[in-house]
Design a protein around this motif. Structure first.
Motif, PDB file in Angstrom:
ATOM      1  N   VAL A 162       0.877  -1.173   0.000  1.00  0.00           N
ATOM      2  CA  VAL A 162       0.000   0.000   0.000  1.00  0.00           C
ATOM      3  C   VAL A 162       0.912   1.220   0.000  1.00  0.00           C
ATOM      4  CG1 VAL A 162      -0.342  -0.108   2.534  1.00  0.00           C
ATOM      5  CG2 VAL A 162      -1.914   1.231   1.112  1.00  0.00           C
ATOM      6  N   VAL A 186       1.147   9.326  -6.820  1.00  0.00           N
ATOM      7  CA  VAL A 186       0.576   7.983  -6.607  1.00  0.00           C
ATOM      8  C   VAL A 186       0.368   7.238  -7.929  1.00  0.00           C
ATOM      9  CG1 VAL A 186      -1.476   6.732  -5.791  1.00  0.00           C
ATOM     10  CG2 VAL A 186      -0.365   8.413  -4.313  1.00  0.00           C
ATOM     11  N   LEU A 190       2.251   3.800  -8.861  1.00  0.00           N
ATOM     12  CA  LEU A 190       1.449   2.630  -9.225  1.00  0.00           C
ATOM     13  C   LEU A 190       1.969   1.999 -10.513  1.00  0.00           C
ATOM     14  CD1 LEU A 190      -2.371   3.428  -8.980  1.00  0.00           C
ATOM     15  CD2 LEU A 190      -1.311   1.187  -8.634  1.00  0.00           C
ATOM     16  N   CYS A 203      -2.354  -1.629  -3.314  1.00  0.00           N
ATOM     17  CA  CYS A 203      -3.483  -0.918  -2.702  1.00  0.00           C
ATOM     18  C   CYS A 203      -3.153   0.570  -2.702  1.00  0.00           C
ATOM     19  CB  CYS A 203      -3.683  -1.333  -1.250  1.00  0.00           C
ATOM     20  SG  CYS A 203      -3.721  -3.092  -0.970  1.00  0.00           S
ATOM     21  N   THR A 204      -4.172   1.362  -2.902  1.00  0.00           N
ATOM     22  CA  THR A 204      -3.955   2.816  -2.824  1.00  0.00           C
ATOM     23  C   THR A 204      -4.910   3.425  -1.812  1.00  0.00           C
ATOM     24  OG1 THR A 204      -5.340   2.981  -4.813  1.00  0.00           O
ATOM     25  CG2 THR A 204      -2.962   3.173  -5.113  1.00  0.00           C
ATOM     26  N   ASP A 205      -4.360   4.357  -1.046  1.00  0.00           N
ATOM     27  CA  ASP A 205      -5.112   5.014   0.018  1.00  0.00           C
ATOM     28  C   ASP A 205      -6.028   6.080  -0.597  1.00  0.00           C
ATOM     29  OD1 ASP A 205      -5.281   5.478   2.995  1.00  0.00           O
ATOM     30  OD2 ASP A 205      -4.680   7.494   2.378  1.00  0.00           O
ATOM     31  N   GLN A 241      -7.263   6.359  -9.534  1.00  0.00           N
ATOM     32  CA  GLN A 241      -6.349   5.290  -9.107  1.00  0.00           C
ATOM     33  C   GLN A 241      -6.660   3.981  -9.836  1.00  0.00           C
ATOM     34  OE1 GLN A 241      -6.899   5.265  -4.853  1.00  0.00           O
ATOM     35  NE2 GLN A 241      -5.520   7.009  -4.510  1.00  0.00           N
ATOM     36  N   SER A 246      -4.661   0.504  -9.907  1.00  0.00           N
ATOM     37  CA  SER A 246      -4.787   0.061  -8.515  1.00  0.00           C
ATOM     38  C   SER A 246      -5.628  -1.210  -8.442  1.00  0.00           C
ATOM     39  CB  SER A 246      -5.449   1.163  -7.677  1.00  0.00           C
ATOM     40  OG  SER A 246      -5.631   0.711  -6.353  1.00  0.00           O
TER      41      SER A 246
END
Ligand code: PBG
Length: 415
Positions: A162, A186, A190, A203-205, A241, A246
């Motif tokens: 993540v 991000v 990725l 995983c992306t926040d 994302q 993602s």
């Protein structure tokens, strides 16, 4: 104490009198083993065992008790066994299932493996890494270094990552527009991670705090965090994302209704396969301090108590879980981890979805600090902690120890 009686005993016993053990009259009342001879006289009883078993403590090993010593056998609390040893009449002895490492392994209820881990990685848009003083062993990575770290963890079995970005102040706004910039840090990270490790799970926040000039997870107006206006931003962030590859969207913002809105946004854009790992029970915790140091994301004012949960509440987590499940979450998360094992357990009992636990920055730092002082054995405490998460009901553990713990599990043959 021996004297005359011992002399008499030596007539009937083949062993030297000095090796006789004074035992309780109670033994006789409980019933003598048939193989044992008994002598009773002058208020003192003795037994003589025909068998000498090496597994039984030898009488020579037993020092004479001073007069007045409490005697469990005389008091009928303990019996004597056929070898004249003390016998707690206990058929069920759980220690049998602990008698060797192989037996323990055979009956072990929980194991932890690298497949259970999600490895959080801090990134920034600079060419050099920066150490995070409050999280020894963690750093803010350049994008190249992040890829190298993920590859290193991969060889020990870590498959899921993540990413958390540190965003320069000049890109921060109240509405956090940078959160859905398709050329932001991000989406670039990725792309690099998926190119280097195509089978990894990234995983992306989803939350505004790294992008918020107010240091909050949502848009601020008159000192309040706006719910639905924030969700509009989060949906844009999640779709961006997903477009950039993602695998799992992880909303950590705690706005009401965001999981459903993000699910619908993803689905309407064709991303029905992109998962949602909801920060379901995310508490307003002081354990996030070192993480906020790492990302320079301390709240600009106040605290996060109007959206993150009150640490005093457990039932509330069940309400959140029910909502997230109905709204289409694929995984439910509890955060922090160790002080909230009861919440992990309760969620596990009420949902059939996988449960994740976040072993957060403060928990990691506490352990590191004690280890640095030489007060705790890092490997043992770390592996115990991660096992306890699994025992409490966590299927998945987000931990800064992911790589190191995987290494230890392999080294120690625990997989
Ligand atoms: C922000 C976010 C936080 C963490 C993960 N995502 C901090 C916060 O809510 O302020 C904390 C993780 C940790 O402490 O390790 N949405």
């Amino acid at each position: 104490m021996c004297g005359e009686i011992c002399g008499m005993l030596s007539v009937i016993a083949p062993r030297p009198p000095s090796r006789e053990v004074p035992i309780a009259m109670a033994t006789l009342l409980f019933g003598m083993p048939s193989a044992a001879a008994a002598f009773v006289g002058a208020g003192v009883s003795r037994t003589v065992q025909p068998l000498q078993r090496t597994s039984v403590i030898q009488s020579a090993d037993i020092a004479e008790d001073p007069a007045g010593t409490f005697s469990p056998r005389e008091s009928k609390i303990l019996r004597s066994n056929a070898q004249d040893g003390p016998w707690v009449e206990q058929r069920s002895r759980p220690r049998r299932n602990r008698k060797s490492e192989n037996v323990r392994k055979m009956v072990r209820e929980t194991i932890v493996t690298p497949s259970n881990f999600i490895y959080p990685l801090f990134i920034h848009d600079e060419s050099a890494n920066v150490l995070i003083p409050s999280m020894p062993g963690c750093e803010r990575h350049s994008l190249d270094s992040m890829v190298a770290e993920a590859k290193d963890a991969w060889q020990y079995g870590v498959r899921t990552f993540v990413i958390f970005p540190k965003v320069p102040d000049k890109l921060k706004t109240n509405r956090g527009e940078e959160a859905y910039n398709p050329d932001g840090i991000v989406p670039r990270a990725l792309g690099m991670l998926k190119a280097a490790l195509p089978d990894s799970i990234v995983c992306t926040d989803v939350a505004l705090d790294p992008y918020s000039s107010m240091g909050h997870d949502g848009i601020v107006e008159d000192g309040k965090i706006l719910n639905d206006q924030t969700i509009e931003q989060l949906c844009k962030q999640a779709v961006m994302q997903a477009r950039k590859g993602s695998d799992i969207i992880a909303p950590s913002d705690m706005m009401d209704g965001r999981v459903g809105a993000i699910r619908d946004s993803l689905d309407s854009e064709g991303f029905t396969d992109v998962s949602i790992m909801a920060y379901t029970a995310k508490y307003a915790s002081a354990y996030y301090g070192p993480f906020r140091d790492a990302l320079d994301s301390h709240p600009g004012f106040g605290d996060k108590k109007t959206y993150q949960q009150d640490p005093a509440n457990g039932r509330e987590a069940l309400i959140e879980a029910q909502l997230d499940e109905m709204e289409g979450a694929d995984i439910l998360m509890v955060k922090p981890g160790m002080p909230y094992l009861d919440i992990i357990h309760r969620l596990k009992q009420t949902t059939n979805l996988p449960v994740a636990a976040y072993h957060v920055s403060g928990e990691y730092s506490m352990l590191k600090a004690a280890v640095e002082k030489g007060w705790l054995d890092e490997k043992k405490v770390c592996l115990e902690t991660l096992t306890c998460f699994r025992r409490a009901g966590a299927d998945i553990i987000l931990t800064y120890y992911a790589k190191q713990a995987s290494k230890w599990l392999i080294e120690d043959g625990l997989l």
